[in-house]
Design a protein around this motif. Structure first.
Motif, mmCIF file in Angstrom:
data_model
loop_
_atom_site.group_PDB
_atom_site.id
_atom_site.type_symbol
_atom_site.label_atom_id
_atom_site.label_comp_id
_atom_site.label_asym_id
_atom_site.label_seq_id
_atom_site.Cartn_x
_atom_site.Cartn_y
_atom_site.Cartn_z
ATOM 1 N N SER A 181 0.831 -1.203 0.000
ATOM 2 C CA SER A 181 0.000 0.000 0.000
ATOM 3 C C SER A 181 0.867 1.256 0.000
ATOM 4 O O SER A 181 0.527 2.263 -0.636
ATOM 5 C CB SER A 181 -0.933 0.001 1.218
ATOM 6 N N VAL A 182 2.000 1.203 0.714
ATOM 7 C CA VAL A 182 2.922 2.342 0.733
ATOM 8 C C VAL A 182 3.502 2.559 -0.665
ATOM 9 O O VAL A 182 3.623 3.698 -1.134
ATOM 10 C CB VAL A 182 4.045 2.119 1.767
ATOM 11 N N ILE A 183 3.857 1.467 -1.334
ATOM 12 C CA ILE A 183 4.387 1.567 -2.699
ATOM 13 C C ILE A 183 3.343 2.181 -3.634
ATOM 14 O O ILE A 183 3.661 3.045 -4.459
ATOM 15 C CB ILE A 183 4.821 0.178 -3.212
ATOM 16 N N LYS A 184 2.092 1.751 -3.491
ATOM 17 C CA LYS A 184 1.014 2.300 -4.320
ATOM 18 C C LYS A 184 0.837 3.787 -4.043
ATOM 19 O O LYS A 184 0.660 4.593 -4.965
ATOM 20 C CB LYS A 184 -0.288 1.556 -4.051
ATOM 21 N N THR A 185 0.908 4.158 -2.774
ATOM 22 C CA THR A 185 0.768 5.567 -2.401
ATOM 23 C C THR A 185 1.891 6.410 -2.994
ATOM 24 O O THR A 185 1.680 7.558 -3.383
ATOM 25 C CB THR A 185 0.739 5.707 -0.861
ATOM 26 N N LYS A 186 3.078 5.823 -3.076
ATOM 27 C CA LYS A 186 4.220 6.527 -3.666
ATOM 28 C C LYS A 186 3.923 6.937 -5.108
ATOM 29 O O LYS A 186 4.273 8.046 -5.542
ATOM 30 C CB LYS A 186 5.448 5.621 -3.628
#
Length: 280
Positions: A181-186
């Motif tokens: 999810s953090v990668i997607k948010t990036k």
């Protein structure tokens, strides 16, 4: 007379030297490493967690950030609550995802903590952003995002609508235990600082794993119990900042301060420093 003059000169020189040394010491102290004070779910040791009361309390206690947990209602609204169920912190029951925002707004989210806070409501992310933008930093945790498809896009939209996706103008950080999810948010918010949360299972995190985190995150925010001097050094070597969680005792804060962390996530902001914000 000459002797008196020499004594006067010597005293004057000593006074100048003392002033210079005191000033240098003061400047050195002023440059001391600043540790960010992050109020966990607001000042949740003093007011019901994840409510406006807890966030206002953190502001008046002069925390640097408030930490908020974001989930999504049945009708797709971003709500601030920690558990995936309503039972512990409200007079409701059942899954957050099975209730609309209107239904959740009818609930009491304060009485469980104290009668003083009876009637406190579950806030939305938008309400928190509108109330505290520019006043205090906001650390947004995407709570169990795997349960809420599209939550990253909705959070990004809420920030962009308020021009809060530009870090120069806003103290906004997003973190999650769900690293995908953090990668997607990036990809959605490339200019917003991001953090990976790490529980006890990350006690033996490798340098290779830290290097991977550093490709998309700015913070490695672990359970405080896995930190030791060697791990702190390795995390900092990868240019990641460290905001451990969750301090509930003064001794815990003191240990983390000695370890050289960059921030402390705490229920009690006064454990990190003691400068209450004057009331207006």
């Amino acid at each position: 007379m000459k002797r008196m003059f020499l004594i006067f000169v010597m005293v004057l020189v000593m006074m100048v030297m003392y002033t210079v040394s005191t000033s240098a010491a003061s400047n050195s102290m002023g440059k001391r490493h600043h540790v960010e004070n992050i109020a966990h779910r607001g000042a949740s040791g003093h007011a019901p967690e994840n409510t406006m009361a807890a966030f206002h309390k953190a502001f008046w206690m002069k925390a640097d950030y408030i930490e908020v947990d974001v989930q999504m209602s049945k009708d797709g609204e971003l709500v601030i609550i920690h558990d995936t169920t309503l039972d512990r912190t409200t007079d409701g029951s059942g899954l957050v995802s099975e209730h609309t925002l209107e239904e959740m707004k009818q609930l009491d989210a304060g009485s469980w903590f104290s009668n003083e806070y009876a009637g406190e409501k579950i806030p939305t992310l938008e309400e928190v952003l509108d109330e505290f933008r520019g006043k205090i930093g906001i650390l947004i945790e995407l709570k169990s995002p795997e349960l809420y498809p599209g939550i990253e896009e909705k959070v990004a939209e809420a920030l962009k609508d308020r021009n809060m996706d530009k870090p120069r103008n806003n103290k906004i950080i997003i973190q999650s235990f769900n690293h995908d999810s953090v990668i997607k948010t990036k990809s959605l918010l490339p200019r917003v600082p991001l953090g990976v949360l790490a529980g006890m299972s990350w006690q033996d995190v490798t340098d290779e794993e830290l290097e991977e985190f550093a490709t998309y995150a700015d913070y490695f925010n672990p359970n405080q119990n896995i930190l030791n001097p060697e791990l702190v050094e390795r995390i900092h070597d990868k240019k990641l900042k460290i905001w451990p969680y969750t301090v509930r005792e003064q001794e815990q804060a003191d240990r983390l301060l000695k370890l050289g962390v960059d921030g402390i996530i705490t229920d009690f902001p006064e454990y990190v420093y003691h400068h209450p914000r004057p009331r207006r």
